[in-house]
Design an enzyme around this catalytic site. Structure first.
Site, PDB file in Angstrom:
ATOM      1  N   GLU A  61       0.870  -1.180   0.000  1.00 11.57           N
ATOM      2  CA  GLU A  61       0.000   0.000   0.000  1.00 11.57           C
ATOM      3  C   GLU A  61       0.893   1.211   0.000  1.00 11.57           C
ATOM      4  O   GLU A  61       1.525   1.532   1.011  1.00 11.57           O
ATOM      5  CB  GLU A  61      -0.834   0.007   1.273  1.00 11.57           C
ATOM      6  N   CYS A 104      -2.048   9.052   2.764  1.00 15.26           N
ATOM      7  CA  CYS A 104      -1.930   8.539   1.391  1.00 15.26           C
ATOM      8  C   CYS A 104      -3.106   9.025   0.553  1.00 15.26           C
ATOM      9  O   CYS A 104      -2.968   9.235  -0.640  1.00 15.26           O
ATOM     10  CB  CYS A 104      -1.842   7.022   1.400  1.00 15.26           C
TER      11      CYS A 104
HETATM   12  P1  NDP Z   1       8.814   4.542   4.463  1.00 17.13           P
HETATM   13  O1  NDP Z   1       8.378   3.796   3.288  1.00 17.13           O
HETATM   14  O2  NDP Z   1      10.217   4.965   4.549  1.00 17.13           O
HETATM   15  O3  NDP Z   1       8.502   3.722   5.824  1.00 17.13           O
HETATM   16  C1  NDP Z   1       7.439   2.812   5.981  1.00 17.13           C
HETATM   17  C2  NDP Z   1       7.883   1.676   6.895  1.00 17.13           C
HETATM   18  O4  NDP Z   1       8.921   0.928   6.250  1.00 17.13           O
HETATM   19  C3  NDP Z   1       8.485   2.155   8.218  1.00 17.13           C
HETATM   20  O5  NDP Z   1       8.178   1.239   9.237  1.00 17.13           O
HETATM   21  C4  NDP Z   1       9.962   2.107   7.915  1.00 17.13           C
HETATM   22  O6  NDP Z   1      10.748   2.048   9.073  1.00 17.13           O
HETATM   23  C5  NDP Z   1      10.058   0.831   7.129  1.00 17.13           C
HETATM   24  N1  NDP Z   1      11.250   0.688   6.320  1.00 17.13           N
HETATM   25  C6  NDP Z   1      12.110   1.645   5.897  1.00 17.13           C
HETATM   26  N2  NDP Z   1      13.086   1.093   5.137  1.00 17.13           N
HETATM   27  C7  NDP Z   1      12.838  -0.235   5.088  1.00 17.13           C
HETATM   28  C8  NDP Z   1      13.470  -1.338   4.455  1.00 17.13           C
HETATM   29  N3  NDP Z   1      14.556  -1.171   3.693  1.00 17.13           N
HETATM   30  N4  NDP Z   1      12.953  -2.576   4.618  1.00 17.13           N
HETATM   31  C9  NDP Z   1      11.839  -2.765   5.358  1.00 17.13           C
HETATM   32  N5  NDP Z   1      11.194  -1.759   5.976  1.00 17.13           N
HETATM   33  C10 NDP Z   1      11.678  -0.497   5.849  1.00 17.13           C
HETATM   34  O7  NDP Z   1       7.852   5.732   4.576  1.00 17.13           O
HETATM   35  P2  NDP Z   1       8.190   7.073   5.273  1.00 17.13           P
HETATM   36  O8  NDP Z   1       8.081   6.832   6.725  1.00 17.13           O
HETATM   37  O9  NDP Z   1       9.422   7.716   4.741  1.00 17.13           O
HETATM   38  O10 NDP Z   1       6.953   7.897   4.716  1.00 17.13           O
HETATM   39  C11 NDP Z   1       7.175   8.818   3.690  1.00 17.13           C
HETATM   40  C12 NDP Z   1       6.398   8.493   2.471  1.00 17.13           C
HETATM   41  O11 NDP Z   1       5.691   7.242   2.558  1.00 17.13           O
HETATM   42  C13 NDP Z   1       5.325   9.505   2.267  1.00 17.13           C
HETATM   43  O12 NDP Z   1       5.810  10.628   1.610  1.00 17.13           O
HETATM   44  C14 NDP Z   1       4.307   8.736   1.465  1.00 17.13           C
HETATM   45  O13 NDP Z   1       4.652   8.785   0.122  1.00 17.13           O
HETATM   46  C15 NDP Z   1       4.439   7.327   1.902  1.00 17.13           C
HETATM   47  N6  NDP Z   1       3.434   6.875   2.824  1.00 17.13           N
HETATM   48  C16 NDP Z   1       2.318   6.241   2.351  1.00 17.13           C
HETATM   49  C17 NDP Z   1       1.352   5.786   3.219  1.00 17.13           C
HETATM   50  C18 NDP Z   1       0.140   5.050   2.785  1.00 17.13           C
HETATM   51  O14 NDP Z   1      -0.758   4.869   3.606  1.00 17.13           O
HETATM   52  N7  NDP Z   1       0.037   4.565   1.562  1.00 17.13           N
HETATM   53  C19 NDP Z   1       1.488   5.981   4.631  1.00 17.13           C
HETATM   54  C20 NDP Z   1       2.708   6.643   5.048  1.00 17.13           C
HETATM   55  C21 NDP Z   1       3.639   7.038   4.159  1.00 17.13           C
HETATM   56  P3  NDP Z   1      11.277   3.410   9.728  1.00 17.13           P
HETATM   57  O15 NDP Z   1      10.154   4.393   9.722  1.00 17.13           O
HETATM   58  O16 NDP Z   1      11.619   2.958  11.077  1.00 17.13           O
HETATM   59  O17 NDP Z   1      12.417   3.842   8.873  1.00 17.13           O
END
Ligand code: NDP
Length: 517
Positions: free
Chosen positions: A236, A270
């Protein structure tokens, strides 16, 4: 129209430092976490569906009894207004928990499949839990998003390991506590606290399914890691969701919807409205109303901050880019102390050239462009690789439905902001293209936590007859099967039945031949 230019400059970060990272299981042995989860899943998966649903049905009441601490924690942790924490997370979670527990047994129970092709046999579809599901969740709805990933997976009979964002561990702790009060086997639900690298290690520890919500960039990494093993994954991701306003829309109502839809949670959703497509005949009137409403949003009580400096930096880049492109600022545009950006409305033909129009700002910024007819609005909407949600505002519901059918988006909502659908637990949630695949919420969210097993059996035990298509092969088999194939292609059911019966006559000798094998 009160229009300022983007002349007030883009200040550097006036914020406090980013929320401190709390890591208490970054060093945790992911293999150990998986082993514990597998052991617990054996007990849980063996329980009946109604038993699992009964245990988890306590969750809704547990959440209801904790609305205040939930609101406090979310507000503290990611800064969103308390009202949003209550309305968008706690209350939504209560409704989601109650509904999902209520329907789980019906949705996940075995289904009979009538077999026209083999009338003497019957088939059943059985929904099997994957085993251990790894849920990776973001910070923007730090309570409701993980809960909506975890609960259906548990109901389906899986163990779940949750890796919340490092920015919002306390919200995950609340989920841990509330689920703990449901009396689950030890290790069935575990929260692994840490950063993205822990997420990677957990994937490498080979869960049986990964549910990921977050950015496109991380989604690609997660999918690549899953592909190596391979592990099924649902993604998602983000969106540049559009609101389409037809000429006959109720201006006052639509302006309120746009001002809220673009700025709740400081645009960090999102499904927040990032693009506004408005019929040229009402463009100026609508822009004035939206600008007025945006200007009246209370900057301290109703507007949250960027979650961290990284997110603030994206807002700064997009604002700078809009200024350089020559977009007009019809409202907002000023950065405020505490990592806030005023609700901002970008207008003018140059908007088409801005990052705010093309890519996700995830901030309180709404970019506006006019259209001349429905077809143009549809093609403007679809000219993006994203496809999460869209909304249409109009007095003509038939026209809206016709338009909705042509929009490339997972959820299309008429006369409401599509984010509202996220709160309806019956509605499957997810997108197409860059917005990902797989569905959370609704019946499909429950089914997404399972794989399908087919059990096909004869309706009666014996006598057994060898199949005509078994050995030995010969020209009589080919001729008979070709005849049967042609009979099966007939559309009319009566003529088909007659032809199949005739073909069936030639099958008899095949059944009674003296087989070598
Ligand atoms: P990320 O994609 O960076 O983070 C989402 C999750 O993935 C967090 O728990 C993060 O951990 C984890 N994560 C980060 N790197 C890895 C990896 N290599 N392998 C596995 N897991 C990983 O999102 P952001 O927090 O940076 O959010 C920013 C962007 O995400 C927004 O600008 C938006 O585009 C999108 N977004 C979309 C959402 C939706 O509902 N569709 C919701 C939220 C964000 P950690 O945070 O600890 O680094």
């Amino acid at each position: 129209m009160a229009v300022d230019t983007l002349a007030n400059g883009i200040p550097g970060s006036q914020s406090q430092s980013a929320t401190p990272i709390v890591v208490d299981s970054a060093e945790a042995d992911s293999a150990e976490i998986m082993a514990l989860a597998r052991e617990a899943q054996r007990i849980w998966g063996a329980m009946s569906l109604p038993t699992r649903a009964r245990r988890l049905s306590r969750l809704a009441a547990n959440i209801a009894a904790s609305i205040d601490p939930i609101a406090d924690t979310i507000h503290e942790e990611n800064g969103k207004p308390r009202a949003e924490a209550v309305a968008h997370e706690a209350v939504t979670a209560i409704q989601f928990a109650r509904h999902t527990c209520h329907v789980a047994s019906a949705v996940l129970s075995a289904q009979a499949v009538p077999l026209e092709s083999h009338p003497s046999r019957s088939a059943e579809l059985v929904r099997q839990p994957f085993g251990v599901v790894l849920a990776i969740s973001p910070w923007n709805l730090p309570f409701f998003i993980p809960l909506s990933q975890v609960l259906p997976a548990l109901l389906a009979g899986n163990a779940v390991v949750l890796k919340p964002s490092e920015l919002t561990p306390d919200s995950a702790r609340l989920i841990e506590k509330l689920l703990g009060e449901c009396g689950l086997p030890e290790g069935l639900f575990q929260v692994a606290y840490g950063d993205g690298s822990l997420g990677q290690r957990l994937i490498e520890a080979q869960p049986d399914k990964v549910l990921f919500t977050g950015s496109v960039a991380t989604g690609r990494k997660v999918m690549a890691a899953c592909a190596r093993l391979p592990i099924p994954v649902s993604l998602e991701l983000g969106g540049v969701d559009a609101m389409i306003v037809r000429a006959d829309a109720d201006l006052e109502f639509t302006a309120s919807a746009a001002a809220w839809g673009a700025t709740f949670n400081a645009g960090q959703a999102c499904a927040s409205v990032e693009r506004l497509l408005v019929h040229r005949s009402i463009h100026d009137a609508l822009v004035v109303r939206i600008a007025d409403k945006m200007n009246r949003i209370d900057r301290s009580r109703e507007l949250g901050p960027a979650v961290d400096d990284k997110q603030l930096h994206v807002w700064q880049e997009h604002m700078l880019n809009a200024r350089n492109a020559g977009a007009t600022q019809a409202a907002g545009g000023t950065f405020l102390p505490g990592r806030k950006l005023e609700p901002t409305l970008l207008t003018g033909s140059q908007v088409a050239e801005t990052e705010a129009w093309r890519s996700e700002t995830f901030g309180p910024v709404l970019a506006v462009l006019p259209f001349d007819d429905d077809d143009e609005a549809i093609s403007m909407h679809n000219a993006t690789e994203y496809g999460l949600t869209a909304s249409i505002f109009t007095a003509d519901l038939d026209a809206a439905k016709a338009m909705a059918a042509k929009l490339r988006a997972g959820v299309v909502c008429v006369n409401d902001v599509a984010a509202t659908c996220y709160g309806s637990p019956e509605i499957p949630w997810g997108g197409v293209g860059l917005s990902g695949f797989g569905r959370s919420h609704g019946d499909e969210g429950l089914l997404d936590a399972t794989w399908t097993k087919v059990i096909e059996v004869p309706k009666f035990a014996g006598p057994n007859a060898k199949r005509p298509w078994w050995y030995p092969y010969g020209p009589d088999l080919e001729a008979t099967m070709s005849k049967l194939g042609r009979a099966l292609a007939v559309e009319n059911p009566v003529r088909r039945a007659v032809k199949v019966a005739k073909a069936g006559v030639s099958i008899v000798p095949l059944l009674t031949r003296n087989p070598r094998l």
